[in-house]
Scaffold this motif. Structure first.
Motif, PDB file in Angstrom:
ATOM      1  N   ALA A  20     -13.892  19.704  14.790  1.00  0.00           N
ATOM      2  CA  ALA A  20     -13.262  19.042  14.094  1.00  0.00           C
ATOM      3  C   ALA A  20     -12.127  19.294  12.810  1.00  0.00           C
ATOM      4  O   ALA A  20     -11.513  19.028  12.342  1.00  0.00           O
ATOM      5  CB  ALA A  20     -14.851  18.971  12.606  1.00  0.00           C
ATOM      6  N   ASP A  21     -11.991  20.809  13.143  1.00  0.00           N
ATOM      7  CA  ASP A  21     -10.755  21.349  12.336  1.00  0.00           C
ATOM      8  C   ASP A  21      -9.518  21.520  12.766  1.00  0.00           C
ATOM      9  O   ASP A  21      -8.909  21.623  12.377  1.00  0.00           O
ATOM     10  CB  ASP A  21     -11.468  23.370  12.317  1.00  0.00           C
ATOM     11  CG  ASP A  21     -11.392  23.614  13.292  1.00  0.00           C
ATOM     12  OD1 ASP A  21     -10.800  23.460  14.345  1.00  0.00           O
ATOM     13  OD2 ASP A  21     -11.849  25.167  13.257  1.00  0.00           O
ATOM     14  N   ARG A  22      -9.763  20.562  13.941  1.00  0.00           N
ATOM     15  CA  ARG A  22      -8.289  20.270  14.900  1.00  0.00           C
ATOM     16  C   ARG A  22      -7.702  18.888  14.722  1.00  0.00           C
ATOM     17  O   ARG A  22      -7.263  18.613  15.400  1.00  0.00           O
ATOM     18  CB  ARG A  22      -8.420  21.139  15.889  1.00  0.00           C
ATOM     19  CG  ARG A  22      -8.449  22.241  16.557  1.00  0.00           C
ATOM     20  CD  ARG A  22      -7.161  23.185  16.275  1.00  0.00           C
ATOM     21  NE  ARG A  22      -6.315  22.365  17.134  1.00  0.00           N
ATOM     22  CZ  ARG A  22      -6.107  22.579  18.253  1.00  0.00           C
ATOM     23  NH1 ARG A  22      -7.296  24.113  18.785  1.00  0.00           N
ATOM     24  NH2 ARG A  22      -5.336  22.383  19.039  1.00  0.00           N
ATOM     25  N   THR A  23      -8.716  18.370  13.941  1.00  0.00           N
ATOM     26  CA  THR A  23      -8.450  16.886  13.857  1.00  0.00           C
ATOM     27  C   THR A  23      -8.443  16.083  12.295  1.00  0.00           C
ATOM     28  O   THR A  23      -9.075  16.542  10.883  1.00  0.00           O
ATOM     29  CB  THR A  23      -9.443  15.624  14.029  1.00  0.00           C
ATOM     30  OG1 THR A  23      -9.935  16.528  14.874  1.00  0.00           O
ATOM     31  CG2 THR A  23      -9.491  14.643  14.157  1.00  0.00           C
ATOM     32  N   ARG A  24      -7.574  15.598  12.003  1.00  0.00           N
ATOM     33  CA  ARG A  24      -6.962  14.542  10.658  1.00  0.00           C
ATOM     34  C   ARG A  24      -7.451  13.297  11.066  1.00  0.00           C
ATOM     35  O   ARG A  24      -6.517  12.856  11.706  1.00  0.00           O
ATOM     36  CB  ARG A  24      -5.174  15.341   9.587  1.00  0.00           C
ATOM     37  CG  ARG A  24      -5.026  16.270   9.672  1.00  0.00           C
ATOM     38  CD  ARG A  24      -3.980  16.696   9.584  1.00  0.00           C
ATOM     39  NE  ARG A  24      -2.510  16.022   9.221  1.00  0.00           N
ATOM     40  CZ  ARG A  24      -2.261  15.844   8.248  1.00  0.00           C
ATOM     41  NH1 ARG A  24      -1.816  17.413   7.867  1.00  0.00           N
ATOM     42  NH2 ARG A  24      -0.493  15.156   7.850  1.00  0.00           N
ATOM     43  N   MET A  25      -7.827  12.762   9.387  1.00  0.00           N
ATOM     44  CA  MET A  25      -7.642  11.875   9.823  1.00  0.00           C
ATOM     45  C   MET A  25      -7.356  11.036   8.270  1.00  0.00           C
ATOM     46  O   MET A  25      -7.073  11.555   7.124  1.00  0.00           O
ATOM     47  CB  MET A  25      -9.605  11.530   9.441  1.00  0.00           C
ATOM     48  CG  MET A  25     -10.154   9.807   9.617  1.00  0.00           C
ATOM     49  SD  MET A  25     -11.731   9.446   9.308  1.00  0.00           S
ATOM     50  CE  MET A  25     -12.237   8.075   9.442  1.00  0.00           C
ATOM     51  N   HIS A  26      -6.459   9.091   8.334  1.00  0.00           N
ATOM     52  CA  HIS A  26      -6.286   9.325   7.844  1.00  0.00           C
ATOM     53  C   HIS A  26      -6.757   7.397   7.161  1.00  0.00           C
ATOM     54  O   HIS A  26      -6.715   6.958   8.512  1.00  0.00           O
ATOM     55  CB  HIS A  26      -4.588   8.458   7.415  1.00  0.00           C
ATOM     56  CG  HIS A  26      -3.759   7.841   6.737  1.00  0.00           C
ATOM     57  ND1 HIS A  26      -3.714   8.608   5.413  1.00  0.00           N
ATOM     58  CD2 HIS A  26      -2.528   6.903   7.303  1.00  0.00           C
ATOM     59  CE1 HIS A  26      -3.192   7.168   4.864  1.00  0.00           C
ATOM     60  NE2 HIS A  26      -2.704   6.027   5.878  1.00  0.00           N
ATOM     61  N   VAL A  27      -7.047   7.045   5.865  1.00  0.00           N
ATOM     62  CA  VAL A  27      -7.794   6.026   5.798  1.00  0.00           C
ATOM     63  C   VAL A  27      -6.813   5.663   4.899  1.00  0.00           C
ATOM     64  O   VAL A  27      -5.868   5.945   3.873  1.00  0.00           O
ATOM     65  CB  VAL A  27      -8.842   6.289   5.207  1.00  0.00           C
ATOM     66  CG1 VAL A  27      -9.414   5.051   5.193  1.00  0.00           C
ATOM     67  CG2 VAL A  27      -9.759   6.710   6.500  1.00  0.00           C
ATOM     68  N   CYS A  28      -6.076   4.426   4.443  1.00  0.00           N
ATOM     69  CA  CYS A  28      -5.026   3.531   3.668  1.00  0.00           C
ATOM     70  C   CYS A  28      -5.326   1.799   3.737  1.00  0.00           C
ATOM     71  O   CYS A  28      -6.426   1.179   4.559  1.00  0.00           O
ATOM     72  CB  CYS A  28      -3.587   3.630   4.297  1.00  0.00           C
ATOM     73  SG  CYS A  28      -3.358   2.904   5.419  1.00  0.00           S
ATOM     74  N   TRP A  29      -5.071   1.531   2.345  1.00  0.00           N
ATOM     75  CA  TRP A  29      -5.080   0.269   2.961  1.00  0.00           C
ATOM     76  C   TRP A  29      -3.813  -1.335   3.073  1.00  0.00           C
ATOM     77  O   TRP A  29      -3.974  -2.083   2.384  1.00  0.00           O
ATOM     78  CB  TRP A  29      -5.553  -0.230   1.349  1.00  0.00           C
ATOM     79  CG  TRP A  29      -7.162  -0.449   0.945  1.00  0.00           C
ATOM     80  CD1 TRP A  29      -7.707  -0.938   1.007  1.00  0.00           C
ATOM     81  CD2 TRP A  29      -7.600   1.409   0.527  1.00  0.00           C
ATOM     82  NE1 TRP A  29      -9.128  -0.047   0.511  1.00  0.00           N
ATOM     83  CE2 TRP A  29      -8.761   0.761   0.283  1.00  0.00           C
ATOM     84  CE3 TRP A  29      -6.842   2.822   0.661  1.00  0.00           C
ATOM     85  CZ2 TRP A  29      -9.280   2.283  -0.544  1.00  0.00           C
ATOM     86  CZ3 TRP A  29      -7.865   3.431   0.043  1.00  0.00           C
ATOM     87  CH2 TRP A  29      -8.917   3.479  -0.509  1.00  0.00           C
TER      88      TRP A  29
END
Length: 355
Positions: free
Chosen positions: A84-93
């Motif tokens: 998990a600490d090697r992963t980023r997640m981007h959420v947008c509209w």
């Protein structure tokens, strides 16, 4: 996986869950390759927000939430071997300068978003449609080990945010999740598709510099904790004009293209570091856009269909007409027809994709 399903229509599985699961299994190979290469993986998930007013615009909120939950489950399964600490997640509209009055509220999806495995969560948090949603975090229990990367720069306007405003925006999150769980970020990328730019290059870097100054001011506001607020950005940056025709595929790439791309990438890293950014990336310089790049590494997409339109632009026709001819992943007007690949057979990740 859910983002690919949002952009690429399914003419083979005829079952949304099975389609997303097949995409997840295919993309798992790429996720693990990125992790094994020593890099931090970022998964882009506009499907969890923008998907509501695009692919799922004709359904109910309950239907959308059910699909979003499937998307998160499948993504977590694809990330089973990536920490998990090697992963980023981007959420947008959706990174387009539209009215966005049909965006699903963050409060309606935050529980599903927080079920995702990645430690680092990037969300749109400063544009006029979502700047107020820091209030959502007042009423939720922040998961241990999660870090929020709120957008403090609007990537669709050339207004350069004042550092004090950036500090105020950061402090809204610091108060609810703690300074150690906040990293300053941008709302989205500055050039999601090659050539699709809302902000001129010189202003992009002026904005990034202002974000760094704002983070330093926020640090002073929490100085008693002696904590440093790091800075980053979602990913895409303006491509060099001289390379754009080759990146988009409008012209055949010259023999020395890779050499020129490497040189431009080095220069891009230097620009980010000069601006004071802590966590930098390659700006997606060599890619037309992240969705097309993924499609080119998978088999099973041999047909095309018109891209999905956005509900807010369909309603505000006078405004959407101003976007005629703008290139991207959405059909932004009735006159600007964009076609994306569609699934036409079994999905497999190609070995060429790992080279």
């Amino acid at each position: 996986p859910g983002t690919l399903a949002n952009f690429f229509q399914d003419d083979y599985f005829n079952d949304h869950t099975k389609y997303v699961e097949a995409l997840g299994k295919a993309m798992q190979k790429e996720y693990e390759a990125i992790y094994k290469a020593g890099l931090t993986l970022q998964v882009d998930c506009p499907d969890l927000a923008m998907g509501r007013h695009t692919k799922f615009k004709d359904g109910s909120l309950a239907d959308f939430r059910a699909a979003a939950a499937v998307h998160v489950r499948v993504m977590n399964e694809a990330l089973v071997n990536v920490p998990a600490d090697r992963t980023r997640m981007h959420v947008c509209w959706g990174n387009y300068p539209g009215p966005h009055h049909m965006d699903v509220p963050l409060a309606d999806i935050i529980d599903i978003v927080l079920d995702a495995k990645p430690k680092y969560l990037s969300i749109e948090a400063c544009n006029p449609g979502h700047a107020h949603e820091w209030e959502v975090f007042e009423n939720i229990k922040w998961p241990a080990g999660k870090v929020i990367m709120p957008g403090v720069l609007d990537t669709t306007t050339s207004h350069i945010e004042h550092p004090k405003l950036i500090a105020q925006r950061l402090m809204n999150y610091v108060r609810f999740v703690g300074a150690s769980n906040v990293i300053a970020c941008t709302d989205c990328g500055f050039s999601t598709a090659a050539g699709a730019m809302n902000v001129p290059t010189e202003i992009v870097y002026a904005k990034l510099q202002s974000m760094v100054k704002g983070a330093r001011i926020a640090e002073e506001m929490v100085a008693k904790d002696l904590f440093r607020i790091a800075t980053t950005h979602v990913g895409s940056l303006p491509r060099p004009a001289e390379l754009l025709p080759y990146i988009r595929g409008d012209q055949p790439a010259p023999a020395d293209f890779q050499q020129k791309l490497a040189s431009a990438t080095e220069e891009l890293f230097a620009k980010q570091l000069d601006a004071g950014i802590d966590f930098v990336n390659d700006g997606e310089l060599g890619r037309r856009d992240y969705v097309t790049a993924a499609r080119n590494r998978m088999d099973g997409f041999d047909s095309e269909k018109q891209a999905t339109g956005a509900a807010d632009l369909e309603e505000m026709q006078e405004f959407s007409d101003k976007l005629e001819g703008r290139k991207g992943l959405l059909t932004l007007t009735k006159k600007t027809e964009v076609k994306n690949a569609a699934c036409s057979g079994p999905i497999t990740y190609t070995d060429a994709g790992l080279k």
